[in-house]
Design a protein around this motif. Structure first.
Motif, mmCIF file in Angstrom:
data_model
loop_
_atom_site.group_PDB
_atom_site.id
_atom_site.type_symbol
_atom_site.label_atom_id
_atom_site.label_comp_id
_atom_site.label_asym_id
_atom_site.label_seq_id
_atom_site.Cartn_x
_atom_site.Cartn_y
_atom_site.Cartn_z
ATOM 1 N N SER A 31 74.278 -29.927 18.239
ATOM 2 C CA SER A 31 74.478 -28.751 17.237
ATOM 3 C C SER A 31 73.970 -29.402 15.848
ATOM 4 O O SER A 31 73.637 -28.756 15.083
ATOM 5 C CB SER A 31 75.792 -28.064 17.338
ATOM 6 N N HIS A 32 74.750 -30.609 15.466
ATOM 7 C CA HIS A 32 74.488 -31.105 14.204
ATOM 8 C C HIS A 32 72.881 -31.204 13.780
ATOM 9 O O HIS A 32 72.298 -31.072 12.898
ATOM 10 C CB HIS A 32 75.202 -32.365 14.011
ATOM 11 N N VAL A 33 72.404 -31.916 14.873
ATOM 12 C CA VAL A 33 70.825 -32.197 14.655
ATOM 13 C C VAL A 33 70.027 -30.888 14.736
ATOM 14 O O VAL A 33 68.952 -30.619 13.864
ATOM 15 C CB VAL A 33 70.426 -32.806 15.901
ATOM 16 N N LYS A 34 70.429 -29.774 15.526
ATOM 17 C CA LYS A 34 69.909 -28.389 15.453
ATOM 18 C C LYS A 34 69.954 -28.180 14.020
ATOM 19 O O LYS A 34 69.120 -27.314 13.541
ATOM 20 C CB LYS A 34 70.442 -27.375 16.381
ATOM 21 N N ASP A 35 71.273 -27.857 13.499
ATOM 22 C CA ASP A 35 71.433 -27.317 12.073
ATOM 23 C C ASP A 35 70.620 -28.233 11.034
ATOM 24 O O ASP A 35 69.973 -27.606 10.179
ATOM 25 C CB ASP A 35 72.935 -27.421 11.563
ATOM 26 N N TYR A 36 70.553 -29.476 11.119
ATOM 27 C CA TYR A 36 69.862 -30.428 10.160
ATOM 28 C C TYR A 36 68.540 -29.729 10.226
ATOM 29 O O TYR A 36 67.819 -30.009 9.209
ATOM 30 C CB TYR A 36 70.007 -31.758 10.433
ATOM 31 N N ALA A 37 68.050 -29.867 11.491
ATOM 32 C CA ALA A 37 66.346 -29.348 11.608
ATOM 33 C C ALA A 37 66.170 -28.051 11.175
ATOM 34 O O ALA A 37 65.167 -27.833 10.516
ATOM 35 C CB ALA A 37 66.136 -29.437 13.203
ATOM 36 N N ARG A 38 67.010 -27.121 11.330
ATOM 37 C CA ARG A 38 66.911 -25.741 10.605
ATOM 38 C C ARG A 38 66.998 -25.945 9.197
ATOM 39 O O ARG A 38 66.163 -25.079 8.338
ATOM 40 C CB ARG A 38 67.938 -24.949 11.181
ATOM 41 N N GLU A 39 67.793 -26.656 8.534
ATOM 42 C CA GLU A 39 67.976 -26.875 7.176
ATOM 43 C C GLU A 39 66.942 -27.583 6.531
ATOM 44 O O GLU A 39 66.523 -26.997 5.627
ATOM 45 C CB GLU A 39 69.306 -27.411 6.813
ATOM 46 N N TYR A 40 66.328 -28.460 7.111
ATOM 47 C CA TYR A 40 65.558 -29.621 6.443
ATOM 48 C C TYR A 40 63.875 -29.380 7.023
ATOM 49 O O TYR A 40 63.255 -30.034 6.914
ATOM 50 C CB TYR A 40 65.820 -30.823 6.332
ATOM 51 N N GLY A 41 63.882 -28.493 8.237
ATOM 52 C CA GLY A 41 62.705 -28.456 8.849
ATOM 53 C C GLY A 41 61.476 -28.075 8.068
ATOM 54 O O GLY A 41 60.330 -28.458 8.020
ATOM 55 N N GLY A 42 61.727 -27.164 7.323
ATOM 56 C CA GLY A 42 60.699 -26.568 6.317
ATOM 57 C C GLY A 42 60.072 -27.307 5.369
ATOM 58 O O GLY A 42 58.855 -27.440 5.071
ATOM 59 N N TYR A 43 61.032 -28.170 4.868
ATOM 60 C CA TYR A 43 60.815 -29.159 3.775
ATOM 61 C C TYR A 43 59.693 -30.033 4.332
ATOM 62 O O TYR A 43 58.808 -30.414 3.654
ATOM 63 C CB TYR A 43 62.091 -29.944 3.303
ATOM 64 N N PHE A 44 60.024 -30.819 5.484
ATOM 65 C CA PHE A 44 59.212 -31.791 6.032
ATOM 66 C C PHE A 44 57.886 -31.029 6.558
ATOM 67 O O PHE A 44 56.710 -31.710 6.439
ATOM 68 C CB PHE A 44 59.819 -32.407 7.246
ATOM 69 N N HIS A 45 57.986 -29.673 7.136
ATOM 70 C CA HIS A 45 56.605 -29.204 7.383
ATOM 71 C C HIS A 45 55.791 -28.833 6.294
ATOM 72 O O HIS A 45 54.627 -29.022 6.284
ATOM 73 C CB HIS A 45 57.025 -27.725 8.195
ATOM 74 N N GLY A 46 56.427 -28.275 5.066
ATOM 75 C CA GLY A 46 55.607 -28.266 4.005
ATOM 76 C C GLY A 46 54.991 -29.339 3.465
ATOM 77 O O GLY A 46 54.019 -29.511 3.086
ATOM 78 N N ARG A 47 55.761 -30.617 3.457
ATOM 79 C CA ARG A 47 55.296 -31.862 2.866
ATOM 80 C C ARG A 47 54.168 -32.293 3.691
ATOM 81 O O ARG A 47 53.189 -32.884 3.234
ATOM 82 C CB ARG A 47 56.374 -32.905 2.803
ATOM 83 N N ALA A 48 54.107 -32.190 5.122
ATOM 84 C CA ALA A 48 52.927 -32.614 6.084
ATOM 85 C C ALA A 48 51.857 -31.636 5.656
ATOM 86 O O ALA A 48 50.657 -32.198 5.669
ATOM 87 C CB ALA A 48 53.343 -32.373 7.567
ATOM 88 N N LYS A 49 51.815 -30.488 5.029
ATOM 89 C CA LYS A 49 50.472 -29.757 4.687
ATOM 90 C C LYS A 49 50.061 -30.476 3.429
ATOM 91 O O LYS A 49 48.699 -30.324 3.161
ATOM 92 C CB LYS A 49 50.787 -28.352 4.651
ATOM 93 N N ASP A 50 50.958 -30.738 2.444
ATOM 94 C CA ASP A 50 50.460 -31.479 1.188
ATOM 95 C C ASP A 50 49.891 -32.660 1.486
ATOM 96 O O ASP A 50 48.958 -32.912 0.843
ATOM 97 C CB ASP A 50 51.742 -31.754 0.497
ATOM 98 N N ALA A 51 50.281 -33.342 2.620
ATOM 99 C CA ALA A 51 49.762 -34.643 2.831
ATOM 100 C C ALA A 51 48.292 -34.439 3.331
ATOM 101 O O ALA A 51 47.215 -35.511 3.073
ATOM 102 C CB ALA A 51 50.579 -35.500 3.728
ATOM 103 N N ALA A 52 47.916 -33.404 3.882
ATOM 104 C CA ALA A 52 46.885 -33.228 4.504
ATOM 105 C C ALA A 52 46.083 -32.112 4.120
ATOM 106 O O ALA A 52 46.414 -30.876 4.851
ATOM 107 C CB ALA A 52 46.625 -33.047 6.114
ATOM 108 N N PRO A 53 45.720 -31.639 2.990
ATOM 109 C CA PRO A 53 45.302 -30.233 2.387
ATOM 110 C C PRO A 53 44.167 -29.580 3.060
ATOM 111 O O PRO A 53 44.197 -28.172 3.026
ATOM 112 C CB PRO A 53 45.012 -30.575 0.858
ATOM 113 N N GLY A 54 43.275 -30.170 3.665
ATOM 114 C CA GLY A 54 42.268 -29.778 4.415
ATOM 115 C C GLY A 54 42.765 -29.350 5.826
ATOM 116 O O GLY A 54 41.828 -28.578 6.595
ATOM 117 N N ALA A 55 43.921 -29.751 6.258
ATOM 118 C CA ALA A 55 44.275 -29.318 7.696
ATOM 119 C C ALA A 55 44.537 -28.035 7.798
ATOM 120 O O ALA A 55 44.955 -27.329 6.906
ATOM 121 C CB ALA A 55 45.300 -30.278 8.222
#
Length: 166
Positions: A142-166
């Motif tokens: 449950s802690h991992v799930k909460d952490y993923a919900r809280e910070y998942g969007g941050y990492f997802h957005g960073r992955a788009k910034d790293a590859a702008p053409g993708a």
């Protein structure tokens, strides 16, 4: 040879040789300890050393006798072992296989019995540890799930910034 202490008493040490290394050898120290009239040395210490030496000697003697008997028995029965070898090998394989299968069956029956009693609520041995482990796993998930919900969007957005053409 006498040694004088600051209190004025003199201690006489036995002389085992002419050089000082022999006087400081472990054997000389042991003899000095046994011969000294200090209050720490008593008859119980001497009895302890006597018991140690006697039991050590007996155990060494029994070890020698058992090793000798084993060697003589192996030499005496070696021709019989060599001649009957083709019979013993399949017997050992068969008996070993049967014992292995029997052991696995006993383990499976014990596991099934424990599981049945656990799920029926009879609290077999170790069920409290199982409940504790289950609770820890649930809390961690449950802690991992909460952490993923809280910070998942941050990492997802960073992955788009790293590859702008993708």
């Amino acid at each position: 040879m006498a040694e004088t202490f600051s209190s004025g008493e003199s201690q006489h040490w036995p002389i085992y040789g002419t050089n000082t290394t022999e006087r400081n050898s472990p054997y000389a120290s042991l003899l000095r300890f046994l011969q000294s009239p200090s209050p720490t040395t008593s008859s119980s210490h001497l009895f302890g050393f006597l018991a140690l030496f006697i039991s050590g000697g007996l155990l060494t003697f029994l070890l020698g006798v058992s090793l000798t008997a084993t060697a003589i028995g192996f030499i005496a029965f070696l021709p019989l072992i060599i001649i009957s070898g083709p019979i013993w090998l399949p017997v050992f394989v068969l008996v070993g296989g049967c014992l292995t299968v029997a052991g696995f069956l006993v383990g499976a029956v014990a596991l099934a019995s424990w599981t049945y009693r656990y799920y029926r609520g009879m609290h077999p041995a170790g069920s409290d540890q199982m409940d504790y482990a289950r609770g820890r796993i649930y809390d961690t998930a449950s802690h991992v799930k909460d952490y993923a919900r809280e910070y998942g969007g941050y990492f997802h957005g960073r992955a788009k910034d790293a590859a702008p053409g993708a």
